[in-house]
Design a protein around this motif. Sequence first.
Motif, PDB file in Angstrom:
ATOM      1  N   GLU A 209       0.826  -1.209   0.000  1.00 53.50           N
ATOM      2  CA  GLU A 209       0.000   0.000   0.000  1.00 53.50           C
ATOM      3  C   GLU A 209       0.864   1.264   0.000  1.00 53.50           C
ATOM      4  O   GLU A 209       0.518   2.260  -0.648  1.00 53.50           O
ATOM      5  N   GLY A 210       1.995   1.217   0.711  1.00 52.38           N
ATOM      6  CA  GLY A 210       2.898   2.364   0.701  1.00 52.38           C
ATOM      7  C   GLY A 210       3.495   2.601  -0.675  1.00 52.38           C
ATOM      8  O   GLY A 210       3.676   3.745  -1.101  1.00 52.38           O
ATOM      9  N   SER A 211       3.774   1.514  -1.393  1.00 52.69           N
ATOM     10  CA  SER A 211       4.307   1.644  -2.748  1.00 52.69           C
ATOM     11  C   SER A 211       3.251   2.203  -3.687  1.00 52.69           C
ATOM     12  O   SER A 211       3.536   3.067  -4.529  1.00 52.69           O
ATOM     13  N   VAL A 212       2.007   1.721  -3.559  1.00 52.07           N
ATOM     14  CA  VAL A 212       0.906   2.259  -4.372  1.00 52.07           C
ATOM     15  C   VAL A 212       0.752   3.759  -4.133  1.00 52.07           C
ATOM     16  O   VAL A 212       0.679   4.554  -5.078  1.00 52.07           O
ATOM     17  N   ARG A 213       0.747   4.141  -2.867  1.00 56.80           N
ATOM     18  CA  ARG A 213       0.571   5.561  -2.531  1.00 56.80           C
ATOM     19  C   ARG A 213       1.730   6.395  -3.055  1.00 56.80           C
ATOM     20  O   ARG A 213       1.527   7.521  -3.540  1.00 56.80           O
ATOM     21  N   SER A 214       2.932   5.852  -2.993  1.00 61.63           N
ATOM     22  CA  SER A 214       4.110   6.589  -3.465  1.00 61.63           C
ATOM     23  C   SER A 214       4.067   6.803  -4.969  1.00 61.63           C
ATOM     24  O   SER A 214       4.379   7.894  -5.466  1.00 61.63           O
ATOM     25  N   ILE A 215       3.681   5.781  -5.716  1.00 59.08           N
ATOM     26  CA  ILE A 215       3.642   5.895  -7.176  1.00 59.08           C
ATOM     27  C   ILE A 215       2.589   6.893  -7.622  1.00 59.08           C
ATOM     28  O   ILE A 215       2.823   7.721  -8.520  1.00 59.08           O
ATOM     29  N   TRP A 216       1.416   6.868  -6.973  1.00 58.79           N
ATOM     30  CA  TRP A 216       0.392   7.848  -7.332  1.00 58.79           C
ATOM     31  C   TRP A 216       0.820   9.256  -6.946  1.00 58.79           C
ATOM     32  O   TRP A 216       0.518  10.229  -7.660  1.00 58.79           O
ATOM     33  N   ALA A 217       1.544   9.386  -5.847  1.00 58.97           N
ATOM     34  CA  ALA A 217       2.060  10.709  -5.466  1.00 58.97           C
ATOM     35  C   ALA A 217       3.035  11.229  -6.507  1.00 58.97           C
ATOM     36  O   ALA A 217       3.028  12.415  -6.858  1.00 58.97           O
ATOM     37  N   ALA A 218       3.874  10.326  -7.036  1.00 64.63           N
ATOM     38  CA  ALA A 218       4.853  10.728  -8.059  1.00 64.63           C
ATOM     39  C   ALA A 218       4.152  11.221  -9.317  1.00 64.63           C
ATOM     40  O   ALA A 218       4.649  12.113 -10.009  1.00 64.63           O
ATOM     41  N   ARG A 219       2.988  10.664  -9.616  1.00 63.21           N
ATOM     42  CA  ARG A 219       2.246  11.102 -10.788  1.00 63.21           C
ATOM     43  C   ARG A 219       1.545  12.422 -10.558  1.00 63.21           C
ATOM     44  O   ARG A 219       1.450  13.263 -11.453  1.00 63.21           O
ATOM     45  N   ASP A 220       1.037  12.634  -9.338  1.00 64.35           N
ATOM     46  CA  ASP A 220       0.190  13.795  -9.060  1.00 64.35           C
ATOM     47  C   ASP A 220       0.969  15.017  -8.602  1.00 64.35           C
ATOM     48  O   ASP A 220       0.486  16.141  -8.723  1.00 64.35           O
ATOM     49  N   MET A 221       2.168  14.802  -8.043  1.00 58.97           N
ATOM     50  CA  MET A 221       2.934  15.912  -7.469  1.00 58.97           C
ATOM     51  C   MET A 221       4.113  16.273  -8.364  1.00 58.97           C
ATOM     52  O   MET A 221       4.436  15.571  -9.329  1.00 58.97           O
ATOM     53  N   THR A 222       4.757  17.364  -8.024  1.00 63.13           N
ATOM     54  CA  THR A 222       6.024  17.672  -8.667  1.00 63.13           C
ATOM     55  C   THR A 222       7.078  16.684  -8.174  1.00 63.13           C
ATOM     56  O   THR A 222       6.885  15.995  -7.153  1.00 63.13           O
ATOM     57  N   ARG A 223       8.182  16.609  -8.861  1.00 63.12           N
ATOM     58  CA  ARG A 223       9.242  15.676  -8.484  1.00 63.12           C
ATOM     59  C   ARG A 223       9.725  15.935  -7.070  1.00 63.12           C
ATOM     60  O   ARG A 223       9.860  15.009  -6.255  1.00 63.12           O
ATOM     61  N   SER A 224       9.983  17.189  -6.717  1.00 56.74           N
ATOM     62  CA  SER A 224      10.516  17.504  -5.390  1.00 56.74           C
ATOM     63  C   SER A 224       9.493  17.209  -4.294  1.00 56.74           C
ATOM     64  O   SER A 224       9.847  16.724  -3.206  1.00 56.74           O
ATOM     65  N   GLN A 225       8.206  17.452  -4.569  1.00 53.50           N
ATOM     66  CA  GLN A 225       7.171  17.152  -3.582  1.00 53.50           C
ATOM     67  C   GLN A 225       7.068  15.653  -3.339  1.00 53.50           C
ATOM     68  O   GLN A 225       6.963  15.193  -2.198  1.00 53.50           O
ATOM     69  N   ALA A 226       7.099  14.871  -4.412  1.00 50.53           N
ATOM     70  CA  ALA A 226       6.999  13.422  -4.278  1.00 50.53           C
ATOM     71  C   ALA A 226       8.205  12.857  -3.533  1.00 50.53           C
ATOM     72  O   ALA A 226       8.060  11.999  -2.655  1.00 50.53           O
ATOM     73  N   LEU A 227       9.395  13.338  -3.857  1.00 50.00           N
ATOM     74  CA  LEU A 227      10.597  12.846  -3.184  1.00 50.00           C
ATOM     75  C   LEU A 227      10.590  13.204  -1.699  1.00 50.00           C
ATOM     76  O   LEU A 227      11.082  12.436  -0.860  1.00 50.00           O
ATOM     77  N   ALA A 228      10.035  14.347  -1.366  1.00 55.80           N
ATOM     78  CA  ALA A 228       9.949  14.732   0.046  1.00 55.80           C
ATOM     79  C   ALA A 228       8.986  13.834   0.812  1.00 55.80           C
ATOM     80  O   ALA A 228       9.122  13.642   2.028  1.00 55.80           O
ATOM     81  N   MET A 229       8.021  13.256   0.102  1.00 61.01           N
ATOM     82  CA  MET A 229       7.036  12.382   0.723  1.00 61.01           C
ATOM     83  C   MET A 229       7.575  10.959   0.920  1.00 61.01           C
ATOM     84  O   MET A 229       7.124  10.221   1.800  1.00 61.01           O
ATOM     85  N   ALA A 230       8.554  10.567   0.106  1.00 59.69           N
ATOM     86  CA  ALA A 230       9.051   9.190   0.099  1.00 59.69           C
ATOM     87  C   ALA A 230       9.544   8.694   1.460  1.00 59.69           C
ATOM     88  O   ALA A 230       9.199   7.579   1.867  1.00 59.69           O
ATOM     89  N   PRO A 231      10.342   9.472   2.210  1.00 60.00           N
ATOM     90  CA  PRO A 231      10.806   8.960   3.508  1.00 60.00           C
ATOM     91  C   PRO A 231       9.666   8.637   4.471  1.00 60.00           C
ATOM     92  O   PRO A 231       9.767   7.674   5.240  1.00 60.00           O
ATOM     93  N   HIS A 232       8.586   9.397   4.409  1.00 61.21           N
ATOM     94  CA  HIS A 232       7.445   9.142   5.285  1.00 61.21           C
ATOM     95  C   HIS A 232       6.730   7.851   4.874  1.00 61.21           C
ATOM     96  O   HIS A 232       6.292   7.071   5.732  1.00 61.21           O
ATOM     97  N   MET A 233       6.608   7.611   3.562  1.00 60.94           N
ATOM     98  CA  MET A 233       5.997   6.373   3.087  1.00 60.94           C
ATOM     99  C   MET A 233       6.818   5.164   3.524  1.00 60.94           C
ATOM    100  O   MET A 233       6.284   4.135   3.938  1.00 60.94           O
ATOM    101  N   ILE A 234       8.141   5.290   3.446  1.00 59.07           N
ATOM    102  CA  ILE A 234       9.022   4.194   3.847  1.00 59.07           C
ATOM    103  C   ILE A 234       8.891   3.915   5.343  1.00 59.07           C
ATOM    104  O   ILE A 234       8.772   2.767   5.770  1.00 59.07           O
ATOM    105  N   THR A 235       8.870   4.966   6.144  1.00 62.74           N
ATOM    106  CA  THR A 235       8.745   4.805   7.602  1.00 62.74           C
ATOM    107  C   THR A 235       7.418   4.155   7.970  1.00 62.74           C
ATOM    108  O   THR A 235       7.348   3.285   8.841  1.00 62.74           O
TER     109      THR A 235
END
Length: 258
Positions: A209-235
Amino acid sequence: MRKFETLGYEQADGVAWVTLNRPDRHNAFDLVMIEELHTLWRELRHDDDVRVIVLTGAGDKAFCTGIDRSVDVPQPSSPYMMDDPMLKISPKHSDLWKPVIVAVNGMACGGAFYLLGECEFIIASESATFFDPHTTYGMVSGFESMYLAQRMPLGEVMRLTLLGNAERMSAKRAYETGLVSQVVPADELHEAAKWAAEAIAAYPPGGVEGSVRSIWAARDMTRSQALAMAPHMITLGNLAWSEQAGLFQQRSKEYRVR
């Protein structure tokens, strides 16, 4: 067991099998189906026994042909406001982040793209076809074409949208454009979806589910916004290091090549 008026539902091995069940109307949506889908997506968020959903249509003529034109949907008199009940059928709009695999059998057109646009991937039978009839009938393809534009090259979306009823995209061409991830003979569609769904359902759900959420974030957000979200998804989604190590030791060496 969940029971619905317009949907078929089965559940086994971590997989929910959802079938659009109005074959006499090419599985078109009426207001009951719209509400039942929305209610089901919301319920499945809380069902830990379901890790993956497979969505398909009853019969072999159509996956779904959009909204049933006999449905009367009252609209505001102002063109600046619109009540679109179809938004409620979309899994992500319902805040469902469990993987949804769509198995397309037969026609998929018009409002079906609300579902195809918010699934994780699509498996199609060789006889499946895709088209968008809006322009033929003097209608704007708004949400449908926007969903497609996120999954296909621009020229392909333009052609499919603007040609309306005059041309249908084959399953083979849909695969070539990236809309579909796999094409199989019609009698192998269920098994192909089953294999993929059960493989995913066997994995720890937090990581999926974290991977699904991360991939959709990468599509919907800018690159920098999505990358900033990645550590929280991993945690949030990762198992403890020791649990990861245990699964690594138990890993299967069997795999398919697609």
